[in-house]
Structures are given as C-alpha cells and as structure tokens.
Design a protein around this motif. Structure first.
Motif, PDB file in Angstrom:
ATOM      1  N   SER A 129       0.820  -1.210   0.000  1.00  0.00           N
ATOM      2  CA  SER A 129       0.000   0.000   0.000  1.00  0.00           C
ATOM      3  C   SER A 129       0.852   1.256   0.000  1.00  0.00           C
ATOM      4  O   SER A 129       0.552   2.225  -0.713  1.00  0.00           O
ATOM      5  CB  SER A 129      -0.929  -0.003   1.225  1.00  0.00           C
ATOM      6  OG  SER A 129      -1.785  -1.126   1.201  1.00  0.00           O
ATOM      7  N   VAL A 277      -2.819   1.548  -8.348  1.00  0.00           N
ATOM      8  CA  VAL A 277      -4.193   1.335  -7.892  1.00  0.00           C
ATOM      9  C   VAL A 277      -4.424  -0.139  -7.573  1.00  0.00           C
ATOM     10  O   VAL A 277      -5.045  -0.495  -6.557  1.00  0.00           O
ATOM     11  CB  VAL A 277      -5.200   1.823  -8.947  1.00  0.00           C
ATOM     12  CG1 VAL A 277      -6.626   1.469  -8.532  1.00  0.00           C
ATOM     13  CG2 VAL A 277      -5.074   3.324  -9.147  1.00  0.00           C
ATOM     14  N   SER A 281      -5.271  -1.459  -3.844  1.00  0.00           N
ATOM     15  CA  SER A 281      -6.509  -2.186  -3.568  1.00  0.00           C
ATOM     16  C   SER A 281      -6.225  -3.570  -2.995  1.00  0.00           C
ATOM     17  O   SER A 281      -6.943  -4.054  -2.110  1.00  0.00           O
ATOM     18  CB  SER A 281      -7.337  -2.298  -4.849  1.00  0.00           C
ATOM     19  OG  SER A 281      -6.636  -3.005  -5.849  1.00  0.00           O
ATOM     20  N   THR A 282      -5.166  -4.209  -3.473  1.00  0.00           N
ATOM     21  CA  THR A 282      -4.788  -5.525  -2.947  1.00  0.00           C
ATOM     22  C   THR A 282      -4.321  -5.433  -1.504  1.00  0.00           C
ATOM     23  O   THR A 282      -4.678  -6.259  -0.661  1.00  0.00           O
ATOM     24  CB  THR A 282      -3.677  -6.143  -3.820  1.00  0.00           C
ATOM     25  OG1 THR A 282      -4.110  -6.202  -5.178  1.00  0.00           O
ATOM     26  CG2 THR A 282      -3.333  -7.543  -3.343  1.00  0.00           C
ATOM     27  N   ALA A 298     -14.326  -5.266  -3.916  1.00  0.00           N
ATOM     28  CA  ALA A 298     -13.504  -4.244  -3.268  1.00  0.00           C
ATOM     29  C   ALA A 298     -12.434  -3.707  -4.221  1.00  0.00           C
ATOM     30  O   ALA A 298     -12.201  -2.495  -4.300  1.00  0.00           O
ATOM     31  CB  ALA A 298     -12.857  -4.815  -2.009  1.00  0.00           C
ATOM     32  N   VAL A 299     -11.779  -4.619  -4.950  1.00  0.00           N
ATOM     33  CA  VAL A 299     -10.756  -4.194  -5.903  1.00  0.00           C
ATOM     34  C   VAL A 299     -11.386  -3.361  -7.022  1.00  0.00           C
ATOM     35  O   VAL A 299     -10.849  -2.327  -7.433  1.00  0.00           O
ATOM     36  CB  VAL A 299     -10.022  -5.424  -6.479  1.00  0.00           C
ATOM     37  CG1 VAL A 299      -9.081  -5.004  -7.604  1.00  0.00           C
ATOM     38  CG2 VAL A 299      -9.235  -6.139  -5.377  1.00  0.00           C
ATOM     39  N   SER A 301     -13.974  -1.515  -6.838  1.00  0.00           N
ATOM     40  CA  SER A 301     -14.394  -0.198  -6.345  1.00  0.00           C
ATOM     41  C   SER A 301     -13.266   0.820  -6.415  1.00  0.00           C
ATOM     42  O   SER A 301     -13.499   1.997  -6.714  1.00  0.00           O
ATOM     43  CB  SER A 301     -14.906  -0.314  -4.906  1.00  0.00           C
ATOM     44  OG  SER A 301     -13.847  -0.558  -3.992  1.00  0.00           O
ATOM     45  N   THR A 302     -12.031   0.384  -6.156  1.00  0.00           N
ATOM     46  CA  THR A 302     -10.902   1.319  -6.226  1.00  0.00           C
ATOM     47  C   THR A 302     -10.651   1.756  -7.668  1.00  0.00           C
ATOM     48  O   THR A 302     -10.354   2.929  -7.927  1.00  0.00           O
ATOM     49  CB  THR A 302      -9.623   0.683  -5.648  1.00  0.00           C
ATOM     50  OG1 THR A 302      -9.309  -0.518  -6.373  1.00  0.00           O
ATOM     51  CG2 THR A 302      -9.800   0.339  -4.183  1.00  0.00           C
ATOM     52  N   TYR A 306     -11.064   5.612  -8.845  1.00  0.00           N
ATOM     53  CA  TYR A 306      -9.905   6.291  -9.419  1.00  0.00           C
ATOM     54  C   TYR A 306     -10.127   6.630 -10.882  1.00  0.00           C
ATOM     55  O   TYR A 306      -9.804   7.735 -11.340  1.00  0.00           O
ATOM     56  CB  TYR A 306      -8.660   5.410  -9.270  1.00  0.00           C
ATOM     57  CG  TYR A 306      -7.400   6.046  -9.801  1.00  0.00           C
ATOM     58  CD1 TYR A 306      -6.721   7.001  -9.050  1.00  0.00           C
ATOM     59  CD2 TYR A 306      -6.894   5.697 -11.044  1.00  0.00           C
ATOM     60  CE1 TYR A 306      -5.564   7.600  -9.536  1.00  0.00           C
ATOM     61  CE2 TYR A 306      -5.740   6.291 -11.540  1.00  0.00           C
ATOM     62  CZ  TYR A 306      -5.074   7.240 -10.778  1.00  0.00           C
ATOM     63  OH  TYR A 306      -3.936   7.831 -11.265  1.00  0.00           O
ATOM     64  N   VAL A 347     -17.333  -2.204   0.426  1.00  0.00           N
ATOM     65  CA  VAL A 347     -16.577  -1.826  -0.770  1.00  0.00           C
ATOM     66  C   VAL A 347     -16.376  -0.321  -0.855  1.00  0.00           C
ATOM     67  O   VAL A 347     -15.410   0.139  -1.473  1.00  0.00           O
ATOM     68  CB  VAL A 347     -17.272  -2.344  -2.045  1.00  0.00           C
ATOM     69  CG1 VAL A 347     -17.350  -3.845  -2.041  1.00  0.00           C
ATOM     70  CG2 VAL A 347     -18.649  -1.743  -2.208  1.00  0.00           C
ATOM     71  N   HIS A 350     -12.948   0.982   0.543  1.00  0.00           N
ATOM     72  CA  HIS A 350     -11.782   0.736  -0.302  1.00  0.00           C
ATOM     73  C   HIS A 350     -11.645   1.821  -1.366  1.00  0.00           C
ATOM     74  O   HIS A 350     -10.559   2.351  -1.598  1.00  0.00           O
ATOM     75  CB  HIS A 350     -11.906  -0.641  -0.977  1.00  0.00           C
ATOM     76  CG  HIS A 350     -11.757  -1.794  -0.045  1.00  0.00           C
ATOM     77  ND1 HIS A 350     -12.781  -2.210   0.785  1.00  0.00           N
ATOM     78  CD2 HIS A 350     -10.716  -2.633   0.202  1.00  0.00           C
ATOM     79  CE1 HIS A 350     -12.376  -3.250   1.494  1.00  0.00           C
ATOM     80  NE2 HIS A 350     -11.139  -3.524   1.156  1.00  0.00           N
ATOM     81  N   GLY A 351     -12.765   2.138  -2.014  1.00  0.00           N
ATOM     82  CA  GLY A 351     -12.716   3.151  -3.060  1.00  0.00           C
ATOM     83  C   GLY A 351     -12.430   4.538  -2.532  1.00  0.00           C
ATOM     84  O   GLY A 351     -11.753   5.337  -3.194  1.00  0.00           O
TER      85      GLY A 351
END
Length: 408
Positions: A129, A277, A281-282, A298-299, A301-302, A306, A347, A350-351
């Motif tokens: 991250s 990104v 997200s991971t 969740a992934v 959503s990022t 973005y 979710v 995360h975004g």
C-alpha cells in the motif's frame, strides 16, 4: 411483552451496537441500523453514537419496560470481515432462520474471530500500500521501494501498539519520527536527491486520517453534529501528531546527515498509476480484513473511483473530479449492497481511500509550517476543501440515484 423477553432483546441490541461500533461503523449508519433492529422486535428506541461513546434507550409501547445504557468505548477500527459476518447474522435473525439466543451466542463467536489474514500477509499489505501510494504521487522507482520498506516498519509499530498501551498512545508521533529519521539516513548512505518528504508521506499513508476526516464530514452533513465534530477534531489531532513526529525526525536527520537537495524523480509511464491502484486495492484487502468473497468487488471499487475521478478531472477543474469519483463509487457500492445483500460500507471504504485528500492536507500543513512544497501543488488548501466537499456531495447524490438496501 414479557420482562424476560425484553431483557433478552435489549442484551442482544446492546451487544450488537458495541460490536458494530468496534468495527468502525459511522454514527449515522450505526444508529439507523440499530433502529431497524429495535423496530423489528416491536420496541421504541433512541441511539446516540460518537467515536468514544454509545448511548442506548429502549422502551415498549406503553413504557411497561424501559432501559437506558451509556458506555464509554474506544474508537473503532475498520474490520470488514466481522462487519459482514455480523450483518449476515442479523439478517438470519430477522428472517427467522435462527433464534435470538443462538444469535447472541454467535455474536460472541464473531467478536473473537481473528483476522482472515495473518500478520505476515498484513505486513506485506502495508508494504504494498505504501509503495502503491508513492506510485500515485509520482515518485521514482528508488523512492517507491524505500516507501515500501519504511511501510513495513510502520506495521511493526502498529503491532507493538496492539500489545502496549504506552506505544498505542504515541503511535503516530513515534512512527513518523522513525520514518523521518530513517528516510534521511537512507538518502545519505544510498542516494542523494531523494524526495524525503514524499517518502515520509507515502510510508505513513496508512496512518494519515483522510478517511476519518471524510467520515466526520459525512456525519456532519447527516446532522450527527456531536459525532461528526468529534471525528473531525480527532482526525486533525492525528494529523498534527504525524506531522510533528516527522518534522522532529527529519530535523534530527538533517542535523546528523546533512540536508539533501530535493530532485524531481523521473516521470514514470502512465500505466504505473494503474499498477499502483491495483497494488493499493490488494493491500487494503488485508488491512481492512475483507472477506475473500468480497475481494473482487472491493478491488473493482478502487478502479471505479480512481478511473471516474481521473477521467472527469480532464473536464472539471478545482478538484471537482472527486465528485464524479465519489458518485460512481456510491452507485457501485449501493449496487453491491443490493446484489450481495451486504453492507455497502464493505466496498465503499476501499474506493474512498484513493479519493480522500488526507495526503493533500499533510502537504498543505508542511507548506504552511516549513514553507517547502515537496510536490508541485498550487492552491492546496482550496483544493483540499473542495475535494472533501465533493466526496460528501458525490455520496449523497449516489444515495438518491441508487438507494442503498441496508443502513450499514
């Protein structure tokens, strides 16, 4: 209603409220969710939630039974795994699949459930991250690698803080001090011209309270004035502690190793941002303890947040691209809530991480105190304010276009 039944219901609602607070639920969502549960059981209820307290008042139709409870609790941390399991349990109870007594026992089991990701995976997530954020900030490859390594050290401090009250009280300043000092040492021994402040910001991004600041403003917009004000002030104080520790560490580092001239990093290809990104997200999956079945959402959503923000920024000025990012994220998270029958928060958080302007607030604070701009950013204060307002407005508009299925 019989007194024994009233006592059993109130114990369940009290336990549920404390757990949802512990998992970082915003006040307006927590209060609305508990109100739905109380109404299902045929009770009248009033709830007041703040970051450090929870007050519950329950009574029957004719006030034959009344119950008041007020407790002082620590601010919660985001735990999407436990939040999802708790919501599933409440749904099973309301649909008649399980009895109240069984539901109360299973709440205790959920509360003691460890993270689905062990410490090693979470540590790697911190490194991913922080490196990813350095990518998004336009750092060079050496600075990206350095940010990832220092991010692992920040994770070490967070682990220590979980076991020591003294370390927990000074987590932000001691972690930022260590990062600031070591960044100067790395710059001195291994390379010259590193953007030290950018490395520090990237390494500390998990602790920067941009998400808390946005949640506080969202609570204020929903007229949860006490909770919103408390959360905003807490976020500001965390930011001050982070900056003071970093400023102290870098001052000592400059004194010992000498001050290095900042050099602009080589411009990296555009695809590096999208890689950042993906990495971010991971990493957030483990940090937020997201359940495996919700990871693809969740992934996604990022990327949606973005992508919508970046593409619309070409047409909207003054940071208003964040409005489109938040709007797209809000619609997507509410759609997830309807399809997966789960809280949209799972979710949405995360975004929001790729949209919140916590880093810009930190940059503005550094420019105000030291007079240095470690990245090119004009009108940083105005842009930060506009992004914060755009995020709140985007989520409000999204709830109108695509109403959420659940209060959480």
């Amino acid at each position: 209603m019989h007194k024994s039944e009233f006592a059993q219901i109130r114990k369940f609602i009290l336990k549920l409220g404390k757990m949802l607070h512990k998992y970082g639920s915003p006040s307006f969502r927590l209060e609305a969710y508990l109100s739905e549960i109380a109404t299902y059981f045929g009770l009248h209820a009033s709830f007041i939630s703040t970051p450090t307290s929870l007050t519950i008042v329950l009574w029957s139709d004719r006030h034959e039974d009344e119950y008041n409870h007020s407790v002082r609790i620590q601010p919660g941390e985001l735990d999407m795994n436990s939040l999802s399991l708790t919501d599933e349990l409440a749904y099973q109870l309301l649909s008649g699949e399980i009895e109240l007594e069984e539901a109360s026992q299973r709440l205790d089991e959920i509360d003691s459930t460890p993270s689905p990701y062990n410490k090693s995976i979470t540590g790697v997530a911190f490194g991913l991250s922080t490196s990813a954020f350095a990518m998004l900030m336009g750092a060079g490859w050496p600075e990206i690698a350095c940010s990832g390594l220092l991010g692992l050290m920040v994770y070490f401090w967070t682990l220590w803080a979980q076991k020591s009250k003294r370390v927990n009280l000074m987590l932000e300043p001691v972690a930022s001090f260590s990062v600031g000092f070591l960044a100067c040492a790395i710059c001195y021994y291994f390379s010259s011209g590193f953007n030290v402040w950018l490395i520090i910001l990237s390494s500390l991004i998990i602790l920067v309270p941009g998400l808390s600041l946005t949640m506080g403003l969202a609570e204020l917009s929903s007229r949860n004035l006490v909770s919103g004000t408390a959360r905003v002030m807490d976020a500001i104080m965390q930011l001050f502690k982070l900056y003071f520790g970093a400023f102290l560490g870098i001052s000592l580092g400059y004194h010992i190793f000498g001050q290095q001239e900042l050099q602009a990093a080589d411009t990296l290809p555009l695809w590096v941002n999208w890689l950042g990104v993906l990495m971010l997200s991971t990493g957030l999956v483990a940090i937020f303890r997201t359940r495996l079945k919700h990871v693809p959402w969740a992934v996604a959503s990022t990327f949606i947040a973005y992508g919508a923000s970046t593409l619309s920024s070409a047409y909207l000025e003054n940071g208003l691209g964040a409005f489109m990012g938040a709007f797209a994220l809000g619609v997507f998270s509410n759609l997830f809530s309807r399809i997966a029958n789960a809280p949209s928060t799972i979710v949405a958080m995360h975004g929001l991480i790729v949209l919140v302007p916590g880093s810009k607030t930190y940059i503005g604070l550094n420019s105000f105190i030291s007079g240095q701009d470690f990245i090119k950013a004009d009108h940083i204060g105005q842009e930060t304010f506009l992004i914060l307002m755009s995020l709140v407005a985007g989520l409000i508009f999204a709830n109108v276009v695509m109403p959420t299925k659940k209060a959480l």
